[in-house]
Design a protein around this motif. Structure first.
Motif, PDB file in Angstrom:
ATOM      1  N   MET A   1      20.483 -27.264  20.443  1.00  0.00           N
ATOM      2  CA  MET A   1      21.134 -26.263  21.169  1.00  0.00           C
ATOM      3  C   MET A   1      20.429 -24.821  21.268  1.00  0.00           C
ATOM      4  SD  MET A   1      24.269 -25.060  22.167  1.00  0.00           S
ATOM      5  CE  MET A   1      25.718 -25.575  21.632  1.00  0.00           C
ATOM      6  N   LYS A   2      19.745 -24.712  20.290  1.00  0.00           N
ATOM      7  CA  LYS A   2      18.784 -23.559  20.190  1.00  0.00           C
ATOM      8  C   LYS A   2      17.739 -23.604  21.794  1.00  0.00           C
ATOM      9  CE  LYS A   2      17.979 -23.225  15.641  1.00  0.00           C
ATOM     10  NZ  LYS A   2      16.904 -22.969  14.424  1.00  0.00           N
ATOM     11  N   PHE A   3      17.332 -24.654  21.841  1.00  0.00           N
ATOM     12  CA  PHE A   3      16.206 -24.825  22.946  1.00  0.00           C
ATOM     13  C   PHE A   3      17.089 -24.638  24.267  1.00  0.00           C
ATOM     14  CE2 PHE A   3      14.721 -27.478  26.384  1.00  0.00           C
ATOM     15  CZ  PHE A   3      13.218 -26.874  26.380  1.00  0.00           C
ATOM     16  N   VAL A   4      18.099 -24.936  24.405  1.00  0.00           N
ATOM     17  CA  VAL A   4      19.091 -24.803  25.586  1.00  0.00           C
ATOM     18  C   VAL A   4      19.281 -23.212  25.874  1.00  0.00           C
ATOM     19  CG1 VAL A   4      21.170 -25.134  26.807  1.00  0.00           C
ATOM     20  CG2 VAL A   4      19.973 -27.097  25.543  1.00  0.00           C
ATOM     21  N   PHE A   5      19.766 -22.659  24.652  1.00  0.00           N
ATOM     22  CA  PHE A   5      20.171 -21.182  24.771  1.00  0.00           C
ATOM     23  C   PHE A   5      18.826 -20.502  25.025  1.00  0.00           C
ATOM     24  CE2 PHE A   5      21.669 -17.306  22.609  1.00  0.00           C
ATOM     25  CZ  PHE A   5      22.991 -17.272  23.180  1.00  0.00           C
ATOM     26  N   LEU A   6      17.693 -20.674  24.326  1.00  0.00           N
ATOM     27  CA  LEU A   6      16.473 -20.063  24.374  1.00  0.00           C
ATOM     28  C   LEU A   6      15.964 -20.339  26.098  1.00  0.00           C
ATOM     29  CD1 LEU A   6      14.596 -20.470  21.132  1.00  0.00           C
ATOM     30  CD2 LEU A   6      15.676 -18.421  22.214  1.00  0.00           C
ATOM     31  N   SER A   7      15.889 -21.457  26.498  1.00  0.00           N
ATOM     32  CA  SER A   7      15.489 -21.818  27.981  1.00  0.00           C
ATOM     33  C   SER A   7      16.433 -20.999  29.031  1.00  0.00           C
ATOM     34  CB  SER A   7      15.286 -23.143  28.210  1.00  0.00           C
ATOM     35  OG  SER A   7      16.704 -23.996  28.034  1.00  0.00           O
ATOM     36  N   GLY A   8      17.576 -21.018  28.511  1.00  0.00           N
ATOM     37  CA  GLY A   8      18.555 -20.312  29.348  1.00  0.00           C
ATOM     38  C   GLY A   8      18.142 -18.728  29.699  1.00  0.00           C
ATOM     39  N   GLY A   9      18.202 -18.373  28.470  1.00  0.00           N
ATOM     40  CA  GLY A   9      17.853 -16.780  28.372  1.00  0.00           C
ATOM     41  C   GLY A   9      16.536 -16.545  28.920  1.00  0.00           C
ATOM     42  N   LEU A  10      15.448 -17.313  28.800  1.00  0.00           N
ATOM     43  CA  LEU A  10      14.321 -17.080  29.439  1.00  0.00           C
ATOM     44  C   LEU A  10      14.253 -17.118  30.951  1.00  0.00           C
ATOM     45  CD1 LEU A  10      10.909 -16.706  29.357  1.00  0.00           C
ATOM     46  CD2 LEU A  10      11.034 -19.207  29.361  1.00  0.00           C
ATOM     47  N   LEU A  11      14.970 -18.148  31.513  1.00  0.00           N
ATOM     48  CA  LEU A  11      15.268 -18.160  33.044  1.00  0.00           C
ATOM     49  C   LEU A  11      16.003 -16.965  33.550  1.00  0.00           C
ATOM     50  CD1 LEU A  11      14.618 -20.267  35.469  1.00  0.00           C
ATOM     51  CD2 LEU A  11      16.900 -21.139  34.874  1.00  0.00           C
ATOM     52  N   GLY A  12      16.851 -16.577  32.690  1.00  0.00           N
ATOM     53  CA  GLY A  12      17.966 -15.451  33.158  1.00  0.00           C
ATOM     54  C   GLY A  12      17.001 -14.285  33.239  1.00  0.00           C
ATOM     55  N   PHE A  13      16.143 -14.141  32.186  1.00  0.00           N
ATOM     56  CA  PHE A  13      15.247 -13.008  32.067  1.00  0.00           C
ATOM     57  C   PHE A  13      14.465 -12.975  33.344  1.00  0.00           C
ATOM     58  CE2 PHE A  13      11.582 -10.642  30.827  1.00  0.00           C
ATOM     59  CZ  PHE A  13      12.158  -9.532  30.121  1.00  0.00           C
ATOM     60  N   VAL A  14      13.857 -14.039  33.767  1.00  0.00           N
ATOM     61  CA  VAL A  14      12.680 -13.992  34.661  1.00  0.00           C
ATOM     62  C   VAL A  14      13.448 -13.850  36.017  1.00  0.00           C
ATOM     63  CG1 VAL A  14      11.102 -15.516  35.797  1.00  0.00           C
ATOM     64  CG2 VAL A  14      10.883 -15.491  33.556  1.00  0.00           C
ATOM     65  N   ILE A  15      14.536 -14.557  36.289  1.00  0.00           N
ATOM     66  CA  ILE A  15      15.058 -14.183  37.669  1.00  0.00           C
ATOM     67  C   ILE A  15      15.790 -12.994  37.798  1.00  0.00           C
ATOM     68  CG2 ILE A  15      17.314 -14.887  38.815  1.00  0.00           C
ATOM     69  CD1 ILE A  15      16.899 -17.618  37.881  1.00  0.00           C
ATOM     70  N   GLY A  16      16.188 -12.275  36.830  1.00  0.00           N
ATOM     71  CA  GLY A  16      16.593 -10.775  36.699  1.00  0.00           C
ATOM     72  C   GLY A  16      15.249  -9.734  37.047  1.00  0.00           C
ATOM     73  N   LEU A  17      14.614 -10.282  36.127  1.00  0.00           N
ATOM     74  CA  LEU A  17      13.117  -9.343  36.286  1.00  0.00           C
ATOM     75  C   LEU A  17      12.334  -9.442  37.690  1.00  0.00           C
ATOM     76  CD1 LEU A  17      11.073  -7.828  34.284  1.00  0.00           C
ATOM     77  CD2 LEU A  17       9.913  -9.908  34.741  1.00  0.00           C
ATOM     78  N   LEU A  18      12.370 -10.651  38.221  1.00  0.00           N
ATOM     79  CA  LEU A  18      11.772 -10.885  39.597  1.00  0.00           C
ATOM     80  C   LEU A  18      12.925 -10.289  40.720  1.00  0.00           C
ATOM     81  CD1 LEU A  18      10.246 -14.431  39.261  1.00  0.00           C
ATOM     82  CD2 LEU A  18       9.016 -12.148  39.442  1.00  0.00           C
ATOM     83  N   THR A  19      14.081 -10.579  40.588  1.00  0.00           N
ATOM     84  CA  THR A  19      15.036  -9.877  41.485  1.00  0.00           C
ATOM     85  C   THR A  19      14.910  -8.431  41.575  1.00  0.00           C
ATOM     86  OG1 THR A  19      16.412 -11.697  41.261  1.00  0.00           O
ATOM     87  CG2 THR A  19      17.195  -9.894  42.334  1.00  0.00           C
ATOM     88  N   SER A  20      15.202  -7.833  40.392  1.00  0.00           N
ATOM     89  CA  SER A  20      15.111  -6.365  40.316  1.00  0.00           C
ATOM     90  C   SER A  20      13.670  -5.805  40.706  1.00  0.00           C
ATOM     91  CB  SER A  20      15.394  -5.860  38.984  1.00  0.00           C
ATOM     92  OG  SER A  20      15.668  -4.499  38.949  1.00  0.00           O
ATOM     93  N   TRP A  21      12.625  -6.418  40.372  1.00  0.00           N
ATOM     94  CA  TRP A  21      11.483  -5.766  40.760  1.00  0.00           C
ATOM     95  C   TRP A  21      11.244  -6.040  42.251  1.00  0.00           C
ATOM     96  CZ3 TRP A  21       6.622  -8.738  42.001  1.00  0.00           C
ATOM     97  CH2 TRP A  21       5.580  -7.785  42.208  1.00  0.00           C
ATOM     98  N   LEU A  22      11.521  -7.094  42.748  1.00  0.00           N
ATOM     99  CA  LEU A  22      11.303  -7.271  44.100  1.00  0.00           C
ATOM    100  C   LEU A  22      12.522  -6.382  45.122  1.00  0.00           C
ATOM    101  CD1 LEU A  22      11.069 -11.252  44.622  1.00  0.00           C
ATOM    102  CD2 LEU A  22       9.255  -9.350  44.985  1.00  0.00           C
ATOM    103  N   LEU A  23      13.476  -5.727  44.461  1.00  0.00           N
ATOM    104  CA  LEU A  23      14.362  -4.631  45.154  1.00  0.00           C
ATOM    105  C   LEU A  23      13.755  -3.409  44.965  1.00  0.00           C
ATOM    106  CD1 LEU A  23      17.492  -6.214  44.609  1.00  0.00           C
ATOM    107  CD2 LEU A  23      16.674  -6.264  46.572  1.00  0.00           C
ATOM    108  N   ASP A  24      12.524  -3.153  44.254  1.00  0.00           N
ATOM    109  CA  ASP A  24      11.928  -1.862  44.082  1.00  0.00           C
ATOM    110  C   ASP A  24      12.711  -1.083  43.099  1.00  0.00           C
ATOM    111  OD1 ASP A  24       9.528  -2.541  45.403  1.00  0.00           O
ATOM    112  OD2 ASP A  24      10.348  -1.773  47.425  1.00  0.00           O
TER     113      ASP A  24
END
Length: 83
Positions: free
Chosen positions: A1-24
């Motif tokens: 369960m920890k692995f799934v929770f952490l991998s989901g958090g990492l993926l969400g962080f990366v997607i949020g970071l890239l999306t917001s960064w690409l929107l300047d």
């Protein structure tokens, strides 16, 4: 369960970071969006994992019940003793 929770958090962080960064957006907004994405991704993956585990459990239980419901193979009749 920890692995799934952490991998989901990492993926969400990366997607949020890239999306917001690409929107300047500004740096503070980029990291805020990434942290919200981390939380949402972790919760989404956790929910999805419980759905997957419930489906696997139902499948195992259904197969077990089906194996019990199979009719046993009839045995051959015993020969009668003659007097």
């Amino acid at each position: 369960m920890k692995f799934v929770f952490l991998s989901g958090g990492l993926l969400g962080f990366v997607i949020g970071l890239l999306t917001s960064w690409l929107l300047d957006h500004a740096a503070d907004r980029v990291f805020f969006d990434a942290s919200v994405g981390c939380l949402v991704g972790a919760m989404l993956f956790r929910w999805f994992w419980t759905v997957v585990l419930a489906g696997l459990r139902d499948t195992v239980v259904a197969r077990y019940r089906a194996s019990l419901a199979v009719a046993p193979v009839p045995s051959l009749p015993r020969p009668q003793k003659t007097k």
